[in-house]
Design a protein around this motif. Structure first.
Motif, PDB file in Angstrom:
ATOM      1  N   UNK A 295      14.179  -4.193   5.715  1.00 14.57           N
ATOM      2  CA  UNK A 295      13.945  -4.123   7.159  1.00 14.57           C
ATOM      3  C   UNK A 295      14.606  -2.853   7.657  1.00 14.57           C
ATOM      4  N   UNK A 296      13.855  -2.020   8.382  1.00 20.61           N
ATOM      5  CA  UNK A 296      14.430  -0.748   8.824  1.00 20.61           C
ATOM      6  C   UNK A 296      15.122  -0.921  10.172  1.00 20.61           C
ATOM      7  N   UNK A 297      15.648   0.189  10.687  1.00 19.44           N
ATOM      8  CA  UNK A 297      16.466   0.083  11.907  1.00 19.44           C
ATOM      9  C   UNK A 297      15.653  -0.327  13.132  1.00 19.44           C
ATOM     10  N   UNK A 298      14.327  -0.148  13.052  1.00 14.68           N
ATOM     11  CA  UNK A 298      13.475  -0.588  14.170  1.00 14.68           C
ATOM     12  C   UNK A 298      13.104  -2.066  14.065  1.00 14.68           C
ATOM     13  N   UNK A 299      13.500  -2.684  12.947  1.00 13.58           N
ATOM     14  CA  UNK A 299      13.134  -4.094  12.765  1.00 13.58           C
ATOM     15  C   UNK A 299      11.811  -4.288  12.048  1.00 13.58           C
ATOM     16  N   UNK A 300      11.245  -3.204  11.489  1.00  7.28           N
ATOM     17  CA  UNK A 300       9.982  -3.318  10.756  1.00  7.28           C
ATOM     18  C   UNK A 300      10.232  -3.669   9.288  1.00  7.28           C
ATOM     19  N   UNK A 301       9.344  -4.506   8.746  1.00  4.06           N
ATOM     20  CA  UNK A 301       9.476  -4.957   7.352  1.00  4.06           C
ATOM     21  C   UNK A 301       8.647  -4.095   6.409  1.00  4.06           C
ATOM     22  N   UNK A 302       9.241  -3.800   5.256  1.00  2.00           N
ATOM     23  CA  UNK A 302       8.584  -3.077   4.165  1.00  2.00           C
ATOM     24  C   UNK A 302       8.683  -3.983   2.943  1.00  2.00           C
ATOM     25  N   UNK A 303       7.541  -4.459   2.452  1.00  2.00           N
ATOM     26  CA  UNK A 303       7.563  -5.347   1.290  1.00  2.00           C
ATOM     27  C   UNK A 303       7.734  -4.465   0.048  1.00  2.00           C
ATOM     28  N   UNK A 304       8.721  -4.801  -0.785  1.00  2.00           N
ATOM     29  CA  UNK A 304       8.990  -3.937  -1.942  1.00  2.00           C
ATOM     30  C   UNK A 304       8.366  -4.472  -3.227  1.00  2.00           C
ATOM     31  N   UNK A 305       7.799  -5.670  -3.192  1.00  2.00           N
ATOM     32  CA  UNK A 305       7.154  -6.224  -4.399  1.00  2.00           C
ATOM     33  C   UNK A 305       7.873  -7.477  -4.866  1.00  2.00           C
ATOM     34  N   UNK A 306       7.335  -8.083  -5.921  1.00  2.00           N
ATOM     35  CA  UNK A 306       7.867  -9.364  -6.388  1.00  2.00           C
ATOM     36  C   UNK A 306       9.256  -9.187  -6.985  1.00  2.00           C
TER      37      UNK A 306
ATOM     38  N   UNK B  69       0.865  -1.180   0.000  1.00  2.00           N
ATOM     39  CA  UNK B  69       0.000   0.000   0.000  1.00  2.00           C
ATOM     40  C   UNK B  69       0.903   1.233   0.000  1.00  2.00           C
ATOM     41  N   UNK B  70       0.683   2.090  -0.980  1.00  2.00           N
ATOM     42  CA  UNK B  70       1.525   3.287  -1.066  1.00  2.00           C
ATOM     43  C   UNK B  70       1.127   4.242   0.057  1.00  2.00           C
ATOM     44  N   UNK B  71       2.095   4.946   0.640  1.00  2.00           N
ATOM     45  CA  UNK B  71       1.801   5.804   1.788  1.00  2.00           C
ATOM     46  C   UNK B  71       0.652   6.779   1.545  1.00  2.00           C
ATOM     47  N   UNK B  72       0.518   7.289   0.316  1.00  2.00           N
ATOM     48  CA  UNK B  72      -0.558   8.237   0.028  1.00  2.00           C
ATOM     49  C   UNK B  72      -1.935   7.591   0.238  1.00  2.00           C
ATOM     50  N   UNK B  73      -2.087   6.374  -0.251  1.00  3.47           N
ATOM     51  CA  UNK B  73      -3.358   5.655  -0.069  1.00  3.47           C
ATOM     52  C   UNK B  73      -3.555   5.296   1.408  1.00  3.47           C
ATOM     53  N   UNK B  74      -2.485   4.937   2.063  1.00  2.00           N
ATOM     54  CA  UNK B  74      -2.549   4.607   3.503  1.00  2.00           C
ATOM     55  C   UNK B  74      -3.069   5.811   4.286  1.00  2.00           C
ATOM     56  N   UNK B  75      -2.480   6.979   3.994  1.00  4.36           N
ATOM     57  CA  UNK B  75      -2.862   8.203   4.718  1.00  4.36           C
ATOM     58  C   UNK B  75      -4.333   8.529   4.489  1.00  4.36           C
ATOM     59  N   UNK B  76      -4.769   8.353   3.256  1.00  5.98           N
ATOM     60  CA  UNK B  76      -6.171   8.656   2.943  1.00  5.98           C
ATOM     61  C   UNK B  76      -7.111   7.699   3.675  1.00  5.98           C
TER      62      UNK B  76
ATOM     63  N   UNK C  25      18.141  -4.655   2.831  1.00  5.19           N
ATOM     64  CA  UNK C  25      17.148  -4.893   1.780  1.00  5.19           C
ATOM     65  C   UNK C  25      17.591  -6.075   0.937  1.00  5.19           C
ATOM     66  N   UNK C  26      16.655  -6.928   0.556  1.00  2.45           N
ATOM     67  CA  UNK C  26      16.994  -8.094  -0.257  1.00  2.45           C
ATOM     68  C   UNK C  26      15.790  -8.975  -0.469  1.00  2.45           C
ATOM     69  N   UNK C  27      16.037 -10.283  -0.536  1.00  4.13           N
ATOM     70  CA  UNK C  27      14.965 -11.244  -0.786  1.00  4.13           C
ATOM     71  C   UNK C  27      14.357 -11.701   0.533  1.00  4.13           C
ATOM     72  N   UNK C  28      13.047 -11.755   0.561  1.00  2.00           N
ATOM     73  CA  UNK C  28      12.364 -12.165   1.795  1.00  2.00           C
ATOM     74  C   UNK C  28      12.203 -13.686   1.828  1.00  2.00           C
ATOM     75  N   UNK C  29      12.765 -14.292   2.858  1.00  2.00           N
ATOM     76  CA  UNK C  29      12.615 -15.736   3.052  1.00  2.00           C
ATOM     77  C   UNK C  29      12.051 -15.977   4.446  1.00  2.00           C
TER      78      UNK C  29
END
Ligand code: 6R9
Length: 647
Positions: free
Chosen positions: A502-513, A388-395, A459-463
């Motif tokens: 994965x950011x410095x807080x340990x949260x995951x951001x899925x970047x797509x296939x 979900x793009x941040x703009x849509x999330x905010x809305x 950042x890389x491949x999610x396993x």
């Protein structure tokens, strides 16, 4: 820098878990994985209790995944019968029709009766434990009833989305050798009629379809349809001849519950197989915690039962939890762009779970259609299907949820059976665009292209490093394909096909296939599937398909087509090819843009360089990278000169 919302301030203090509660439960789930899942399995009722919890190997040569494997249970019993003692007269399913004037409430008692009769009809048609039954249904209560009836008698359902073409349906009937298809005369979406039975007839006429014996038809719109007297049966006629009593089949935890076809990076969709015990435990547990479900809450997932989201979070998860689950037949913008929120007001929906593509489409209509509704009943919002793009999330957060409702951005896949990464309301600080934290027992990792695990912010491949009960068990009829697709790239781990940060807080951001799978309006589509549909056209010599950013759909489908010698390109041919793909696969696969390509950029060994095609499709051809390995670098300039997506 994105806003971080402290959700604790916004939700009532009585969420099932707070931050410390989630952290403790997650720690336990990893420290003593078997002990954790042994305890959590009590969320379902077992006929014979299991003594073995987990038997898993992710090793390529010995791949197997078993959970609770000496226990027995019945999924339908868990979703229906066991609630009769305490909530027989409570609503199980609220159905909202495409036409806003039509709705229906079904109690657990009524659901039980309907499921039993439906199951007896299936038995009368000859259905037995282990048979594969294909469902090609509109979003009417009978779709859920049919799934549960299959589960009741131990038949394996394979739901095919009603938007797929007869050819796609035939391929799926053939692959799992279905003997019965359940459908309706027609479906209804946005006042448009979908000729489901006619599509079943066309699929049945395919030479590959050799196992189909019976077609069970639900009368929905009352349309005139063709009838094959030896094969076709009306549900309402057969239901009049059976009784309300149908015992539940005792199933082993590892007996198949359903098959669901999904697109991969190769041409043929895979039959993802889920089994009974682990899947149901996982669907029920994640539904309860992610949606903070409490008795009496009205819960609405807007998905279609043709997708995994409909399986786990309209039918199995909510009903196993004795929830009130809303099923919607229609579309977000019919009769107007207020429809979703009118449904929320009408049925006093507390939890609403939808897809970014719907949010973006409604956002485009402005705030007014939202603001004219109350939405005061809403407590929690969910998102699934694509980043979900941040703009849509905010809305979604500010306009739809009035800054009162946390958003759970749930990352998962058909293969995972249930949500793997998501915030929990009241427990997790939200970040627009981040799916945040792993759920219980889920051990995500990020690896580089060599398979080396990256620590910290990366950042890389999610396993996923270890199994969970809801994980798929195999590709139906092709176990080697299961092994090769998910466990070969990064040995010893499940490869998701997604990229993540994965950011410095340990949260995951899925970047797509990261593979050749597109995500078009939240629907998975293999580029190879669209390519093989295109080259099946007599005038097409070669085709390459890539995704490009699309405002509403997330990704659009961009096709490069090389025509046969002597065939002239034209706009008519372009529309014909779009129609052709719609017919071959279904409307969701229709290319948005087709570029005529006299030839495609290939390496000297003949491999199409998709990286270049993607860049041109994205209108980002300034930096094409190394093109020196191309057999004919001149091809690229022609592609750039004739590109279709110019911003
Ligand atoms: C449940 C479902 C799976 C693919 C998955 C990923 C994408 C799903 C997402 C998401 C980012 C989310 N995806 N949810 N990406 N954030 N919250 O959609 O299953 O149809 O099998 O698709 O969808 O790319 O790999 P499925």
């Amino acid at each position: 820098m994105s806003t971080i919302y402290d959700v604790k301030a916004e939700v009532a203090a009585d969420t099932l878990l707070d931050k410390a509660g989630y952290e403790a439960m997650y720690r336990d789930s990893v420290a003593d994985n078997e002990g954790f899942w042994k305890k959590q399995a009590a969320i379902v009722d077992w006929i014979k209790p299991f003594s073995k919890v987990k038997d898993v190997s992710f090793a390529r040569e010995d791949l197997h995944i078993r959970w609770y494997y000496d226990g027995t249970l019945n999924a339908c019993y868990n979703c229906v019968d066991r609630h009769l003692a305490t909530k027989a007269d409570d609503v199980a399913i609220i159905w909202e029709g495409d036409d806003p004037q039509r709705d229906l409430k079904i109690t657990y008692r009524e659901l039980h009766k309907r499921v039993c009769r439906f199951a007896n009809v299936l038995k009368k048609l000859g259905a037995k434990k282990g048979d594969r039954i294909t469902l090609y249904m509109p979003m009417i209560p009978e779709a859920a009833v049919a799934m549960l009836a299959c589960a009741r008698i131990g038949a394996v359902h394979s739901v095919v989305f009603g938007g797929f073409s007869p050819d796609a349906l035939a391929g799926r009937i053939h692959d799992c050798e279905s003997n019965i298809v359940i459908t309706a005369d027609e479906g209804l979406r946005g006042a448009k009629k979908i000729p489901l039975k006619a599509s079943v007839d066309a699929a049945a006429a395919h030479e590959s379809v050799t196992t189909l014996e019976k077609v069970l038809v639900v009368r929905n719109t009352g349309a005139d349809i063709e009838w094959d007297a030896g094969r076709d049966h009306w549900l309402h006629e057969m239901e009049a001849e059976v009784d309300d009593d149908c015992p539940c089949e005792e199933m082993s935890a590892e007996d198949p519950l359903f098959i669901l076809y999904t697109s991969g990076s190769t041409g043929k969709p895979k039959g993802v197989l889920h089994t009974t015990g682990g899947y149901l435990v996982y669907a029920a547990l994640t539904h309860k915690y992610v949606f903070d479900y409490k008795p009496g809450d009205v819960y609405w997932c807007t998905a279609d039962v043709g997708w995994v989201t409909g399986h786990s979070y309209i039918v199995y998860g909510p009903l196993a939890n004795g929830a009130i689950t809303l099923m919607f037949e229609g579309v977000p913008n019919y009769p107007s762009a207020s429809r979703f929120w009118e449904v929320c007001d009408k049925h006093q929906v507390n939890i609403c779970y939808t897809a970014p593509t719907a949010i973006r489409a409604l956002m485009r209509e402005g705030d007014a259609p939202v603001k004219k509704t109350s939405r005061a009943s809403l407590r929690l919002l969910g998102s699934v299907g694509e980043p979900i793009n941040p703009e849509a999330w905010e809305w979604y957060y500010h306009v739809v949820g009035d800054e009162r409702c946390p958003i759970v951005d749930t990352w998962w896949q058909t293969e995972t059976g249930g949500i793997l990464i998501s915030p929990l309301p009241g427990a997790t600080a939200l970040k627009p665009g981040s799916a945040t934290r792993p759920l219980f027992g889920i051990q995500p990792a990020i690896v580089d292209s060599e398979g080396v695990e990256l620590e910290g912010a990366a950042e890389g491949n999610l396993v996923i490093s270890d199994s969970w009960p809801g994980q798929m068990r195999t590709v139906y009829g092709d176990h080697q394909r299961f092994v090769d697709t998910y466990f070969a790239t990064f040995p010893g781990r499940y490869f998701t096909g997604d990229g993540a940060r994965r950011d410095k807080d340990g949260d995951y951001w899925i970047t797509g296939r990261v593979d050749d799978v597109l995500n078009v309006s939240g629907h998975r589509m293999g580029t190879a599937e669209v390519e093989s549909a295109l080259v099946a056209h007599p005038q097409v010599a070669e085709a390459a398909v890539v995704g490009y950013p699309h405002d509403i759909k997330g990704q659009g489908i961009y096709a490069y087509v090389t025509l046969m010698d002597g065939v002239a390109s034209s706009d008519d041919l372009r529309s014909e090819l779009v129609k052709w793909v719609r017919k071959e696969i279904g409307p969701i696969a229709a290319p948005d843009l087709i570029q005529w390509a006299p030839s495609l950029p290939k390496t000297r060994s003949g491999k199409i360089m998709r990286r270049i095609l993607r860049k041109v499709a994205e209108d980002e051809f300034g930096n094409l990278g190394d093109t020196s390995t191309l057999a004919d670098p001149g091809v690229v300039q022609d592609l750039i000169d004739n590109r279709m997506n110019r911003s």
